[in-house]
Motif scaffolding. Structure first.
Motif, PDB file in Angstrom:
ATOM      1  N   PRO A  49      34.970  28.502  35.398  1.00 52.64           N
ATOM      2  CA  PRO A  49      35.363  28.925  36.757  1.00 52.64           C
ATOM      3  C   PRO A  49      36.799  29.467  36.734  1.00 52.64           C
ATOM      4  O   PRO A  49      37.656  28.952  36.018  1.00 52.64           O
ATOM      5  CB  PRO A  49      35.262  27.636  37.573  1.00 52.64           C
ATOM      6  N   ASN A  50      37.063  30.502  37.534  1.00 53.63           N
ATOM      7  CA  ASN A  50      38.388  31.114  37.537  1.00 53.63           C
ATOM      8  C   ASN A  50      38.678  31.700  38.919  1.00 53.63           C
ATOM      9  O   ASN A  50      37.840  31.639  39.827  1.00 53.63           O
ATOM     10  CB  ASN A  50      38.485  32.196  36.450  1.00 53.63           C
ATOM     11  N   ARG A  51      39.839  32.323  39.074  1.00 46.08           N
ATOM     12  CA  ARG A  51      40.283  32.812  40.380  1.00 46.08           C
ATOM     13  C   ARG A  51      39.816  34.233  40.677  1.00 46.08           C
ATOM     14  O   ARG A  51      40.181  34.805  41.701  1.00 46.08           O
ATOM     15  CB  ARG A  51      41.813  32.757  40.450  1.00 46.08           C
ATOM     16  N   SER A  52      39.038  34.813  39.809  1.00 48.54           N
ATOM     17  CA  SER A  52      38.563  36.178  40.051  1.00 48.54           C
ATOM     18  C   SER A  52      37.477  36.225  41.116  1.00 48.54           C
ATOM     19  O   SER A  52      37.102  37.300  41.585  1.00 48.54           O
ATOM     20  CB  SER A  52      38.021  36.782  38.745  1.00 48.54           C
ATOM     21  N   GLY A  53      36.946  35.061  41.476  1.00 45.55           N
ATOM     22  CA  GLY A  53      35.872  35.003  42.462  1.00 45.55           C
ATOM     23  C   GLY A  53      34.492  35.107  41.843  1.00 45.55           C
ATOM     24  O   GLY A  53      33.481  35.103  42.544  1.00 45.55           O
ATOM     25  N   LEU A  87      40.810  36.622  31.487  1.00 49.34           N
ATOM     26  CA  LEU A  87      40.120  35.460  30.935  1.00 49.34           C
ATOM     27  C   LEU A  87      39.762  35.690  29.468  1.00 49.34           C
ATOM     28  O   LEU A  87      39.961  34.808  28.623  1.00 49.34           O
ATOM     29  CB  LEU A  87      38.859  35.175  31.754  1.00 49.34           C
ATOM     30  N   LYS A  88      39.249  36.884  29.163  1.00 51.13           N
ATOM     31  CA  LYS A  88      38.912  37.183  27.771  1.00 51.13           C
ATOM     32  C   LYS A  88      40.152  37.144  26.881  1.00 51.13           C
ATOM     33  O   LYS A  88      40.088  36.719  25.720  1.00 51.13           O
ATOM     34  CB  LYS A  88      38.236  38.546  27.680  1.00 51.13           C
ATOM     35  N   GLY A  89      41.283  37.593  27.410  1.00 48.14           N
ATOM     36  CA  GLY A  89      42.524  37.530  26.647  1.00 48.14           C
ATOM     37  C   GLY A  89      42.914  36.099  26.324  1.00 48.14           C
ATOM     38  O   GLY A  89      43.344  35.797  25.201  1.00 48.14           O
ATOM     39  N   ALA A 104      42.995  32.407  35.694  1.00 48.19           N
ATOM     40  CA  ALA A 104      42.734  33.818  35.379  1.00 48.19           C
ATOM     41  C   ALA A 104      42.231  34.545  36.628  1.00 48.19           C
ATOM     42  O   ALA A 104      41.358  34.052  37.345  1.00 48.19           O
ATOM     43  CB  ALA A 104      41.713  33.929  34.254  1.00 48.19           C
ATOM     44  N   THR A 105      42.769  35.727  36.881  1.00 46.44           N
ATOM     45  CA  THR A 105      42.420  36.486  38.095  1.00 46.44           C
ATOM     46  C   THR A 105      41.441  37.619  37.821  1.00 46.44           C
ATOM     47  O   THR A 105      41.058  38.333  38.747  1.00 46.44           O
ATOM     48  CB  THR A 105      43.695  37.059  38.734  1.00 46.44           C
TER      49      THR A 105
END
Length: 442
Positions: free
Chosen positions: A292-296, A407-409, A401-402
């Motif tokens: 889960p991340n902040r990109s939505g 995230l991949k980085g 991560a946005t």
């Protein structure tokens, strides 16, 4: 009263300084000559810290504020009474008092009387000091250690270094026993001071890793930092002593394991928890975890781990759970093997629908890999990859991560760190890449 408490070792070091007249656990009595010297040095423009440091004092022990306050007090005395003011006892006298007019010969006559008074005061106070070690009203006999502690306090307070034997006879203990206790106390104080210094080093490493570090990783880091590495048993002792507990993952009791569908074929558990492997490329484990991340948008990480070397040999990050995520992971695994497939090579997974899918199983066969699966609902059968995902989620701040690219980085950076830089205790303190080379050479 000063908040600084000097231990036995620090008191001994301070007493060795010629500028010190006496030392207790909370106070330092400086010589009149040093007080005059300090005031004159201050008048030339030197700071209190500089004056004390040049005179052999460790400011980390006595405190820089203590040096400043002492010098301010001595400057006041110097302005009011001159140098003679430092050779007279002024405690308890008003600001309008004057130095004693007694000549030196008179002082000499009083020396024996003063020494006698000090001795009587110490002898009278010794039982009181010893009784303070017990609670009020207790009639329990004092231990020798408590008596030694009381004697030591009296010797320091009244400077009775030549009357130790008399005080020991008064307390009913042996003089040799007192000095043996004193030596042991000094050694303990030295060890306590060294422990604290080592703790500061461990604390800096602990904070840098956000508390997610255990004694084994401490040891591997210190091997590179110190010329003489710290024993791992000492590290564990210091961690317990100073409450440096590693932040560990806790199992989520509400998380349900995915169940394999009835339509897909389930393979037998060929691995059977035989995680101790010594041949690279023989046994691989794989699984998928949520990110889960902040990109939505939810992301997913699929990874393949070599059980022998603990190296992540292939991985893929996507935003969907379609079969494409495992197909791409298999493709990267094939590229990593580059045709060098172990004759008994095996890939182990859980009974998720990705791994029971007929197309996935066909691709595994085409790569000349045997397929093994955990028992239903038993995550421990696939413990190596579950352990890796746990460490990954501890070490990577992926929730911030946005975007998928960011995230991949983060994932790429961690994989490079995990394989090539992160040493592991059970890999003979090597990284996975180093251990793979070690196994191949062996």
């Amino acid at each position: 009263m000063s908040k600084i408490i000097f231990n036995e070792h620090q008191q001994r070091v301070l007493e060795a300084n010629p500028n010190v007249a006496s030392v207790s656990d909370r106070a330092i009595q400086y010589t009149p000559a040093f007080k005059i010297h300090a005031v004159k040095e201050y008048q030339t423009g030197k700071s209190p810290s500089q004056i004390f440091s040049e005179s052999g004092f460790d400011l980390t022990v006595i405190g820089s504020k203590k040096a400043t306050s002492s010098l301010n007090r001595w400057r006041t005395t110097f302005r009011t009474y001159g140098e003679e003011g430092f050779f007279e006892e002024r405690r308890g006298k008003g600001s309008t008092g004057r130095p004693s007019t007694n000549d030196l010969s008179a002082e000499k006559k009083l020396e024996k009387a003063e020494a006698r008074i000090k001795y009587l005061e110490a002898e009278n106070e010794l039982p009181k000091k010893a009784r303070g070690a017990r609670e009020a009203g207790e009639e329990t006999q004092l231990t020798p250690a408590e008596k030694f502690e009381a004697i030591n306090a009296m010797v320091r307070k009244f400077q009775l270094t030549n009357l130790v034997g008399t005080l020991c006879r008064t307390a009913g203990v042996s003089r040799s026993g007192y000095y043996a206790w004193l030596k042991k106390t000094e050694q303990h104080a030295i060890r306590e001071e060294q422990d604290y210094r080592d703790y500061l080093l461990l604390k800096s490493i602990y904070d840098a890793h956000r508390g997610k570090i255990g004694y084994r990783n401490f040891y591997m880091i210190l091997v590179e930092l110190l010329e003489t590495p710290m024993n791992h048993k000492k590290i564990l002792r210091l961690m317990r002593k100073f409450n440096l507990f590693a932040k560990i993952r806790r199992a989520n009791p509400y998380k349900q394991l995915a169940k394999a569908t009835q339509e897909h074929a389930v393979c037998p558990n060929l691995l059977n928890r035989e995680f101790e492997q010594d041949e690279p490329g023989k046994v691989f484990v794989t699984d998928i975890t949520y990110l889960p991340n902040r990109s939505g948008q939810m992301a997913y990480l699929s990874a393949v781990k070599d059980v022998a070397t603990r190296e992540i040999v292939a991985y893929e990050v996507t935003t969907t759970l379609t079969m494409e995520i495992v197909y791409r992971t298999l493709k990267k695994l094939k590229e990593a093997l580059d045709g060098n497939v172990h004759p008994e090579a095996m890939i182990h997974s859980d009974q998720g629908f990705h791994y029971t899918h007929p197309e996935y199983q066909q691709r595994v066969k085409e790569m000349r890999l045997k397929q093994s699966m955990s028992r239903r609902g038993n995550c421990l059968d696939n413990a190596p990859i579950e352990s890796f995902f746990g460490h990954f989620k501890d070490d990577v701040d992926f929730k911030q991560a946005t975007s998928l690219a960011e995230l991949k980085g983060l994932v790429d950076d961690y994989m490079e760190h995990y394989n090539g830089a992160r040493k592991q205790w059970n890999l003979k303190k090597m990284t996975p890449v180093q251990y793979r080379g070690h196994l191949i050479a062996a």
